[in-house]
Structures are given as structure tokens and as C-alpha cells.
Scaffold this motif. Sequence first.
Motif, PDB file in Angstrom:
ATOM      1  N   PHE A  20    -119.755  69.205  24.957  1.00 48.90           N
ATOM      2  CA  PHE A  20    -118.931  68.181  25.380  1.00 48.90           C
ATOM      3  C   PHE A  20    -118.590  68.249  26.703  1.00 48.90           C
ATOM      4  O   PHE A  20    -118.089  67.525  27.501  1.00 48.90           O
ATOM      5  N   GLU A  21    -118.350  69.720  27.119  1.00 48.39           N
ATOM      6  CA  GLU A  21    -118.165  69.961  28.480  1.00 48.39           C
ATOM      7  C   GLU A  21    -119.148  69.701  29.470  1.00 48.39           C
ATOM      8  O   GLU A  21    -118.960  68.951  30.385  1.00 48.39           O
ATOM      9  N   ILE A  22    -120.375  69.622  29.028  1.00 45.25           N
ATOM     10  CA  ILE A  22    -121.620  69.349  29.725  1.00 45.25           C
ATOM     11  C   ILE A  22    -121.789  67.673  29.883  1.00 45.25           C
ATOM     12  O   ILE A  22    -121.919  67.350  30.953  1.00 45.25           O
ATOM     13  N   LEU A  23    -121.311  67.071  28.717  1.00 47.49           N
ATOM     14  CA  LEU A  23    -121.375  65.664  28.733  1.00 47.49           C
ATOM     15  C   LEU A  23    -120.222  65.143  29.693  1.00 47.49           C
ATOM     16  O   LEU A  23    -120.570  64.286  30.526  1.00 47.49           O
ATOM     17  N   GLU A  24    -119.157  65.752  29.667  1.00 51.33           N
ATOM     18  CA  GLU A  24    -118.130  65.246  30.549  1.00 51.33           C
ATOM     19  C   GLU A  24    -118.316  65.543  32.037  1.00 51.33           C
ATOM     20  O   GLU A  24    -117.945  64.824  32.998  1.00 51.33           O
ATOM     21  N   GLU A  25    -119.015  66.846  32.376  1.00 54.94           N
ATOM     22  CA  GLU A  25    -119.531  66.953  33.663  1.00 54.94           C
ATOM     23  C   GLU A  25    -120.356  65.916  34.328  1.00 54.94           C
ATOM     24  O   GLU A  25    -120.261  65.454  35.385  1.00 54.94           O
ATOM     25  N   LYS A  29    -118.092  59.174  40.192  1.00 58.60           N
ATOM     26  CA  LYS A  29    -117.781  58.999  41.319  1.00 58.60           C
ATOM     27  C   LYS A  29    -118.473  57.831  42.080  1.00 58.60           C
ATOM     28  O   LYS A  29    -118.147  57.533  43.271  1.00 58.60           O
ATOM     29  N   GLN A  30    -119.693  57.566  41.306  1.00 55.47           N
ATOM     30  CA  GLN A  30    -120.462  56.283  41.720  1.00 55.47           C
ATOM     31  C   GLN A  30    -120.173  54.949  40.910  1.00 55.47           C
ATOM     32  O   GLN A  30    -120.993  54.148  40.912  1.00 55.47           O
ATOM     33  N   ASP A  31    -119.088  55.035  40.390  1.00 55.77           N
ATOM     34  CA  ASP A  31    -118.677  54.173  39.306  1.00 55.77           C
ATOM     35  C   ASP A  31    -120.109  53.580  38.403  1.00 55.77           C
ATOM     36  O   ASP A  31    -120.450  52.452  38.299  1.00 55.77           O
ATOM     37  N   ALA A  32    -120.679  54.664  37.970  1.00 58.06           N
ATOM     38  CA  ALA A  32    -121.977  54.508  37.094  1.00 58.06           C
ATOM     39  C   ALA A  32    -122.037  55.171  35.923  1.00 58.06           C
ATOM     40  O   ALA A  32    -123.186  55.320  35.196  1.00 58.06           O
ATOM     41  N   ASP A  33    -120.956  55.497  35.374  1.00 62.95           N
ATOM     42  CA  ASP A  33    -120.670  56.052  33.918  1.00 62.95           C
ATOM     43  C   ASP A  33    -120.834  55.041  32.933  1.00 62.95           C
ATOM     44  O   ASP A  33    -120.293  53.736  32.903  1.00 62.95           O
ATOM     45  N   PRO A  34    -122.017  54.827  32.073  1.00 63.35           N
ATOM     46  CA  PRO A  34    -122.452  53.697  31.272  1.00 63.35           C
ATOM     47  C   PRO A  34    -121.485  53.686  29.920  1.00 63.35           C
ATOM     48  O   PRO A  34    -121.426  52.560  29.052  1.00 63.35           O
ATOM     49  N   ILE A  35    -120.656  54.745  29.622  1.00 60.76           N
ATOM     50  CA  ILE A  35    -119.790  54.893  28.367  1.00 60.76           C
ATOM     51  C   ILE A  35    -118.431  54.494  28.664  1.00 60.76           C
ATOM     52  O   ILE A  35    -117.807  55.204  29.559  1.00 60.76           O
ATOM     53  N   GLU A  36    -118.002  53.805  27.896  1.00 57.66           N
ATOM     54  CA  GLU A  36    -116.458  53.312  28.174  1.00 57.66           C
ATOM     55  C   GLU A  36    -115.507  54.272  27.559  1.00 57.66           C
ATOM     56  O   GLU A  36    -114.498  54.505  27.929  1.00 57.66           O
ATOM     57  N   ILE A  37    -116.065  54.959  26.417  1.00 60.00           N
ATOM     58  CA  ILE A  37    -115.073  55.698  25.505  1.00 60.00           C
ATOM     59  C   ILE A  37    -114.945  57.200  26.352  1.00 60.00           C
ATOM     60  O   ILE A  37    -115.910  57.695  26.604  1.00 60.00           O
ATOM     61  N   PRO A  38    -113.492  57.675  26.526  1.00 58.45           N
ATOM     62  CA  PRO A  38    -113.302  58.831  26.960  1.00 58.45           C
ATOM     63  C   PRO A  38    -113.935  59.994  26.094  1.00 58.45           C
ATOM     64  O   PRO A  38    -114.209  59.790  24.946  1.00 58.45           O
ATOM     65  N   THR A  39    -114.572  60.884  26.604  1.00 58.66           N
ATOM     66  CA  THR A  39    -115.185  62.130  26.261  1.00 58.66           C
ATOM     67  C   THR A  39    -114.640  62.565  24.963  1.00 58.66           C
ATOM     68  O   THR A  39    -115.133  62.921  23.835  1.00 58.66           O
ATOM     69  N   ASP A  40    -113.311  62.855  25.054  1.00 57.73           N
ATOM     70  CA  ASP A  40    -112.482  63.402  24.126  1.00 57.73           C
ATOM     71  C   ASP A  40    -112.354  62.829  22.908  1.00 57.73           C
ATOM     72  O   ASP A  40    -112.238  63.250  21.600  1.00 57.73           O
ATOM     73  N   ASP A  41    -112.565  61.147  22.999  1.00 59.28           N
ATOM     74  CA  ASP A  41    -112.340  60.368  21.653  1.00 59.28           C
ATOM     75  C   ASP A  41    -114.004  60.197  21.117  1.00 59.28           C
ATOM     76  O   ASP A  41    -114.139  59.263  20.204  1.00 59.28           O
ATOM     77  N   LEU A  42    -114.987  61.026  21.663  1.00 57.89           N
ATOM     78  CA  LEU A  42    -116.350  60.803  21.131  1.00 57.89           C
ATOM     79  C   LEU A  42    -116.554  61.725  19.856  1.00 57.89           C
ATOM     80  O   LEU A  42    -116.422  62.878  20.150  1.00 57.89           O
ATOM     81  N   SER A  43    -116.776  61.085  18.715  1.00 57.48           N
ATOM     82  CA  SER A  43    -116.984  61.944  17.575  1.00 57.48           C
ATOM     83  C   SER A  43    -118.557  62.136  17.523  1.00 57.48           C
ATOM     84  O   SER A  43    -119.435  61.345  18.207  1.00 57.48           O
ATOM     85  N   ARG A  44    -119.066  62.834  16.613  1.00 60.18           N
ATOM     86  CA  ARG A  44    -120.649  63.211  16.391  1.00 60.18           C
ATOM     87  C   ARG A  44    -121.135  61.687  15.988  1.00 60.18           C
ATOM     88  O   ARG A  44    -122.299  61.532  16.583  1.00 60.18           O
ATOM     89  N   LYS A  45    -120.640  60.961  15.080  1.00 63.40           N
ATOM     90  CA  LYS A  45    -121.165  59.673  14.787  1.00 63.40           C
ATOM     91  C   LYS A  45    -121.405  58.721  15.966  1.00 63.40           C
ATOM     92  O   LYS A  45    -122.436  58.320  16.403  1.00 63.40           O
ATOM     93  N   LYS A  46    -120.163  58.726  17.045  1.00 62.44           N
ATOM     94  CA  LYS A  46    -120.444  57.776  18.088  1.00 62.44           C
ATOM     95  C   LYS A  46    -121.402  58.227  18.939  1.00 62.44           C
ATOM     96  O   LYS A  46    -122.091  57.370  19.401  1.00 62.44           O
ATOM     97  N   ILE A  47    -121.470  59.512  19.316  1.00 59.38           N
ATOM     98  CA  ILE A  47    -122.605  60.035  20.324  1.00 59.38           C
ATOM     99  C   ILE A  47    -123.764  59.770  19.718  1.00 59.38           C
ATOM    100  O   ILE A  47    -124.890  59.366  20.153  1.00 59.38           O
TER     101      ILE A  47
END
Length: 353
Positions: free
Chosen positions: A49-54, A61-79
Motif C-alpha cells: 500500500f505504501e508503494i501504491l500510495e507513492e 502532482k500532474q493531476d493524473a491519478d486515475p483512482i478516485e478512492i483514497p489508498t487507505d480505503d482500498l480493500s483487497r477486493k477493490k484493488i
Amino acid sequence: MSRQKTSSQPGLALHGADELSSVRVQSYNLEIRSEDGFLGDKANRAAFFEILEELRRELRKQDADPIEIPTDDLSRKKIDALLTRGDLREASLIHSAIETFAQRLASVTRRFLRIKSWSDASRIVVGGGFRQSRVGELAIGRAGILLQAEGRAIELVPIRNDPDEAGLIGCAHLAPSWIFEAFDSILAVDIGGTNIRAGVVQLNQKNASDLSKAKVWKYELWKHAEEDPLRDEAIDRLCGMLEDLIGLAKKKRKLAPFIGIGCPGVILEDGSIDRGAQNLPGNWHSSRFNLAAAIRERIPAIGDHDTMIVIHNDAVVQGLSETPFMQDVAQWGALTIGTGLGNASFRNRTKQA
């Protein structure tokens, strides 16, 4: 390094024993340090999860994150859903995190293979909660490819049973031989940093004497990390789960007076825990606390027999569930990716053709 136990009688059930009926436990709970902390912290669930958040931080920074859900709220099923059903950029981002994590897992595995007790391993099974996801399976598979592409004769494979059940099934391999002569089931406990599971394992020895057909008949799950209980509250809840299971099995199973337990840390011969249980609720290392004694006080007998309890490290126990399927190799290992990175290495007592 781990603390290892010895027994002059193979198959004699002792807490934390290194000599078991089918295998010798070469090492477990190895605490390997790297330049910036413990090696296991580089390849546990939090590390992914640290890798994904980094990665996402740089994309934001480029307004290019395609995922709307915060990393802390991502479950295994959601990922997993983002990986398999997400759009191109969502799936690509998850793949990028998998690749980086796989490289870390391969690096950690290389370090283990440099250790004497691991150096002759030809197969490593990977369990723990992270393995339950497609993301985890791909990371394990990719790390295995990286190692073999270097010319290493090593297989890295997901654990065969569901990790929720492997930690229970492995407890059957802790039981003394007399258990199998008169009973068809045992009680098993898997204590982790996030969850505690207790179950009844059906041995199915008539179908396979090597326990390869053992399966979980019933189990209960408690997500203790969500409640943050005190240690004694956790033991009380666990004993309640065991008592419920004893009641369920009373008329339907020939339940042995035996409880096998997998628990984080270095397990001493008297059933106490030396170190490595820091993720459990409360102080399980206290000289005034003995896990086996605490459970036996609450459950002194099962049926007409005194209760026998055997405890071993949780990574050892998960690994033991694979014993029947490891008879084509001489030495092998187990890694469990969860709250921490558990580890154990084994040498088969007999090698079948």
C-alpha cells in the motif's frame, strides 16, 4: 535469529519444537536487518500500500491519478477489481505497484536464500492474507519469475489452501500420533496481528494418511484489530470461540482433546512467547503470561480427556499445511505476507520418490 527447539523423540508434541513427525523446522521468525530497518518490512502488506500510495502521490502532482478512492480505503477486493475490471490507466497503475512489490519480494527472498538454514531450499510457498488476492498471486508469480530468470533453481508459489484455512490445517501436523488413532478432528487456532481464527479441522485420514485431505469443518473469525482489546479480553474471546466449536462438534465429530495453535513470535518450550508478538493486542511477551496455561485454565478438558495444547509459530504452521505436497523436494520454505512477513524453513525427514 530464531530460537530453535530440540526433541530427542521425533513426533513428540512440544511447544515450538524443531523436530516434527514429517519435517525438521530449520529456522523460523528470522529477524533480518537491512540498512533502513527490518527486511520483512519491505515486503509485507503495508509495504504494498505504501508503494501504491507513492505512485499515486507522484501522479497527483500532474493531476493524473486515475483512482478516485483514497489508498487507505482500498480493500483487497477493490484493488482486484481495479486490476481486472478497471480502465487502462487504473489497471496499469495497479500493475506498476505489483511490479515494484514483486521486485522487493524477490530481493527479500534472495536475502533469505543467503542464510544457511534457507540456502538449500528449492521451493518457497507464500501464504498470509496478501496471497488471497489476485494482486498478491501476481506479485508472488512475478517475484518467482525474476528469481528464476537469474538462474536460481527456486520455485516461488502461492500456498495451496486458502490462507484463512492453511493456518488451521497446519495445526494437524503438530498433533501427536495417538490423536489419529481414536479421533477424526482437532481444534485449531490461528492468531494473527489483525484476526484470530479458531476452527475444527477434519483430518480425513481414511482418505489420506498424510493429512493431504485434511480440511476445515467449521471455523469462527474475529477481527480483533477493529476492537483493540486488552490481552486478557482477547484470550477470553478466543476461549469462547473454542467452547462454541466444541459444542458444535460434540455430536457430529470425534473431537480430539487437542488444541493446535499458530501464533506470531518465538515460541518457548513452556508455551510462552519470547519475542515477535508485538502486533498482538496487549503484552504477550510478559514473563507472567503463558498462552498455553491461559487457555488450559479455561478449557481444562475436552470430552472425557484432559486438554493437550501445542503452540508453534504461525508461519511454521501455515507452512506445515503444505507438508504432504512437498515430498518431491528435500528442503523448502514458507513466507507469510500479512501484518508482518513471517518466515520458516523446513527439511523433510523422509524424501519419497
